[in-house]
Design a protein around this motif. Structure first.
Motif, PDB file in Angstrom:
ATOM      1  N   GLN A 258       0.818  -1.217   0.000  1.00 18.52           N
ATOM      2  CA  GLN A 258       0.000   0.000   0.000  1.00 18.52           C
ATOM      3  C   GLN A 258       0.859   1.277   0.000  1.00 18.52           C
ATOM      4  O   GLN A 258       0.344   2.371  -0.243  1.00 18.52           O
ATOM      5  CB  GLN A 258      -0.895   0.034   1.240  1.00 18.52           C
ATOM      6  N   ILE A 259       2.140   1.113   0.290  1.00 13.96           N
ATOM      7  CA  ILE A 259       3.011   2.281   0.480  1.00 13.96           C
ATOM      8  C   ILE A 259       3.170   3.078  -0.808  1.00 13.96           C
ATOM      9  O   ILE A 259       2.939   4.289  -0.848  1.00 13.96           O
ATOM     10  CB  ILE A 259       4.389   1.858   1.019  1.00 13.96           C
ATOM     11  N   ASN A 260       3.548   2.418  -1.893  1.00 16.55           N
ATOM     12  CA  ASN A 260       3.925   3.159  -3.099  1.00 16.55           C
ATOM     13  C   ASN A 260       2.807   4.024  -3.642  1.00 16.55           C
ATOM     14  O   ASN A 260       2.965   5.242  -3.775  1.00 16.55           O
ATOM     15  CB  ASN A 260       4.425   2.195  -4.175  1.00 16.55           C
ATOM     16  N   HIS A 261       1.645   3.405  -3.969  1.00 18.18           N
ATOM     17  CA  HIS A 261       0.642   4.216  -4.667  1.00 18.18           C
ATOM     18  C   HIS A 261       0.035   5.289  -3.766  1.00 18.18           C
ATOM     19  O   HIS A 261      -0.380   6.336  -4.245  1.00 18.18           O
ATOM     20  CB  HIS A 261      -0.446   3.343  -5.310  1.00 18.18           C
ATOM     21  N   ASN A 262       0.025   5.070  -2.435  1.00 16.29           N
ATOM     22  CA  ASN A 262      -0.491   6.112  -1.544  1.00 16.29           C
ATOM     23  C   ASN A 262       0.517   7.251  -1.353  1.00 16.29           C
ATOM     24  O   ASN A 262       0.143   8.430  -1.365  1.00 16.29           O
ATOM     25  CB  ASN A 262      -0.858   5.511  -0.186  1.00 16.29           C
ATOM     26  N   ILE A 263       1.781   6.902  -1.196  1.00 17.96           N
ATOM     27  CA  ILE A 263       2.817   7.933  -1.042  1.00 17.96           C
ATOM     28  C   ILE A 263       2.990   8.718  -2.348  1.00 17.96           C
ATOM     29  O   ILE A 263       3.170   9.944  -2.340  1.00 17.96           O
ATOM     30  CB  ILE A 263       4.160   7.320  -0.607  1.00 17.96           C
ATOM     31  N   VAL A 264       2.942   8.006  -3.479  1.00 12.28           N
ATOM     32  CA  VAL A 264       3.082   8.678  -4.776  1.00 12.28           C
ATOM     33  C   VAL A 264       1.967   9.698  -4.969  1.00 12.28           C
ATOM     34  O   VAL A 264       2.205  10.849  -5.368  1.00 12.28           O
ATOM     35  CB  VAL A 264       3.083   7.654  -5.931  1.00 12.28           C
ATOM     36  N   ARG A 265       0.733   9.306  -4.670  1.00 15.59           N
ATOM     37  CA  ARG A 265      -0.378  10.239  -4.815  1.00 15.59           C
ATOM     38  C   ARG A 265      -0.239  11.419  -3.851  1.00 15.59           C
ATOM     39  O   ARG A 265      -0.564  12.559  -4.198  1.00 15.59           O
ATOM     40  CB  ARG A 265      -1.709   9.519  -4.575  1.00 15.59           C
ATOM     41  N   PHE A 266       0.256  11.152  -2.667  1.00 16.19           N
ATOM     42  CA  PHE A 266       0.516  12.218  -1.697  1.00 16.19           C
ATOM     43  C   PHE A 266       1.553  13.187  -2.256  1.00 16.19           C
ATOM     44  O   PHE A 266       1.426  14.410  -2.140  1.00 16.19           O
ATOM     45  CB  PHE A 266       0.988  11.594  -0.383  1.00 16.19           C
ATOM     46  N   GLY A 267       2.586  12.638  -2.899  1.00 16.78           N
ATOM     47  CA  GLY A 267       3.629  13.475  -3.488  1.00 16.78           C
ATOM     48  C   GLY A 267       3.153  14.253  -4.690  1.00 16.78           C
ATOM     49  O   GLY A 267       3.635  15.355  -4.967  1.00 16.78           O
ATOM     50  N   GLN A 268       2.199  13.702  -5.434  1.00 13.30           N
ATOM     51  CA  GLN A 268       1.698  14.367  -6.636  1.00 13.30           C
ATOM     52  C   GLN A 268       0.685  15.465  -6.336  1.00 13.30           C
ATOM     53  O   GLN A 268       0.515  16.390  -7.138  1.00 13.30           O
ATOM     54  CB  GLN A 268       1.053  13.332  -7.569  1.00 13.30           C
ATOM     55  N   THR A 269       0.003  15.363  -5.193  1.00 14.49           N
ATOM     56  CA  THR A 269      -1.077  16.311  -4.916  1.00 14.49           C
ATOM     57  C   THR A 269      -0.818  17.213  -3.713  1.00 14.49           C
ATOM     58  O   THR A 269      -1.484  18.231  -3.561  1.00 14.49           O
ATOM     59  CB  THR A 269      -2.397  15.544  -4.656  1.00 14.49           C
ATOM     60  N   GLN A 270       0.155  16.862  -2.865  1.00 17.98           N
ATOM     61  CA  GLN A 270       0.345  17.624  -1.634  1.00 17.98           C
ATOM     62  C   GLN A 270       1.815  17.924  -1.345  1.00 17.98           C
ATOM     63  O   GLN A 270       2.221  19.068  -1.240  1.00 17.98           O
ATOM     64  CB  GLN A 270      -0.262  16.849  -0.453  1.00 17.98           C
ATOM     65  N   CYS A 271       2.599  16.870  -1.235  1.00 14.43           N
ATOM     66  CA  CYS A 271       4.003  17.017  -0.810  1.00 14.43           C
ATOM     67  C   CYS A 271       4.917  17.114  -2.031  1.00 14.43           C
ATOM     68  O   CYS A 271       5.708  16.223  -2.320  1.00 14.43           O
ATOM     69  CB  CYS A 271       4.403  15.829   0.078  1.00 14.43           C
ATOM     70  N   PHE A 272       4.827  18.244  -2.738  1.00 14.81           N
ATOM     71  CA  PHE A 272       5.609  18.434  -3.961  1.00 14.81           C
ATOM     72  C   PHE A 272       7.108  18.505  -3.657  1.00 14.81           C
ATOM     73  O   PHE A 272       7.520  18.849  -2.553  1.00 14.81           O
ATOM     74  CB  PHE A 272       5.185  19.733  -4.665  1.00 14.81           C
ATOM     75  N   THR A 273       7.899  18.220  -4.695  1.00 14.82           N
ATOM     76  CA  THR A 273       9.353  18.330  -4.560  1.00 14.82           C
ATOM     77  C   THR A 273       9.753  19.755  -4.203  1.00 14.82           C
ATOM     78  O   THR A 273      10.540  19.992  -3.294  1.00 14.82           O
ATOM     79  CB  THR A 273      10.043  17.912  -5.873  1.00 14.82           C
TER      80      THR A 273
END
Length: 302
Positions: A258-273
């Motif tokens: 569950q880690i990858n797709h949830n963290i990726v979505r978090f990075g794409q919509t909230q925690c930007f680079t």
């Protein structure tokens, strides 16, 4: 005492002092070399260990029972990330985890999952999904990949990153699938990583999405970056593979897939680079990297 004897005595004394100085000089020179050598060795060891995952230390509870390391607040972090996925659902692009949902043939569905992950490297999800939609429209199968000209295949998947190289990877991989796996994809991490253009991240995600097998955490740039920001790593890691090992050392296994797709979505919509949205993040008061902590609430939590 005669002047001659006095000169002889002084000469002997000077000679002794010269010998002592020479011996001491050699001694200190040797010590200096040993010290420099030791520093160089320490330096060398340090340089080597920066590329190697350090041994994690056991943490001892107050009752002296050993337990594995885990970061503070990680459960709250995780619950908040899941909550933000629901809140930001409308901002999420389609991802590789949705590829093949409409395909009824299991072999072809698994093939599409693998190819989508091969295309996703250094490519935005929107481009990857669009390329996969075009392949689906062309009836993409192993046979199709073997028959089509590589330039034509490149035109279909363009403009994904490194599309020429990936077109070659796809054709070479499909030839291997024909020769060794009866047009199906391999079902082990080792066999997947042996395919052209497939790395560990893709292999773990393929096992999850294609085979529904929870073998490990797929670590990409989002997971690597956000794990550092949240303080989820017991030591600094330099590569995604080191990050995977560090995360798997403490995250419960039933959460690995569950880690990858949830963290990726978090990075794409909230925690930007760049310029992450800390002010609207539910983790702003418990994230070590937050720039928008509510001081009063944060002090109370401490």
């Amino acid at each position: 005492m005669s002047k001659t004897n006095k000169r002889k005595k002084e000469s002997v004394k000077d000679e002794k002092e010269h010998i002592v100085q020479a011996v001491m000089s050699k001694y200190f020179e040797k010590k200096k070399e040993e010290k420099i050598s030791a520093i160089e060795n320490d330096d060398s060891d340090h340089k080597e260990t920066t590329h190697v995952v350090k041994k994690r230390r056991k943490v001892t509870n107050d009752d002296r029972n050993d337990r594995k390391w885990e970061p503070p607040h990680w459960k709250e972090h995780w619950e908040n990330i899941l909550a933000m996925r629901i809140r930001n659902k409308h901002l999420e692009p389609r991802g590789c985890d949705t590829i093949g949902d409409t395909i009824t043939d299991d072999k072809i569905r698994r093939l599409h999952v693998l190819v989508s992950l091969m295309l996703s490297s250094q490519t935005k999800d929107t481009m990857t999904v669009a390329a996969m939609d075009r392949l689906l429209e062309h009836g993409f199968t192993v046979q199709y990949a073997l028959d089509i000209d590589i330039d034509e295949l490149g035109k279909i998947i363009y403009p994904v990153g490194f599309w020429r190289r990936k077109a070659q990877y796809i054709k070479d991989t499909c030839q291997i699938l024909r020769n060794k796996y009866n047009d199906d994809i391999p079902n082990t991490i080792e066999s997947l990583c042996a395919l052209p253009g497939v790395g560990p991240k893709m292999a773990y995600l393929t096992m999850d999405f294609a085979w529904k097998s929870n073998q490990g955490i797929g670590v990409d740039v989002h997971v690597h970056r956000i794990s550092h920001r949240l303080g989820w790593l017991p030591y600094d890691t330099k590569t995604p593979e080191q990050t995977r090992l560090a995360l798997e050392s403490w995250i419960p296994r039933d959460l690995w897939n569950q880690i990858n797709h949830n963290i990726v979505r978090f990075g794409q919509t909230q925690c930007f680079t760049v310029k992450p949205r800390c002010s609207t993040c539910l983790n702003r008061n418990i994230c070590p990297a937050s720039t928008s902590k509510d001081t009063v609430k944060h002090l109370k939590q401490k």
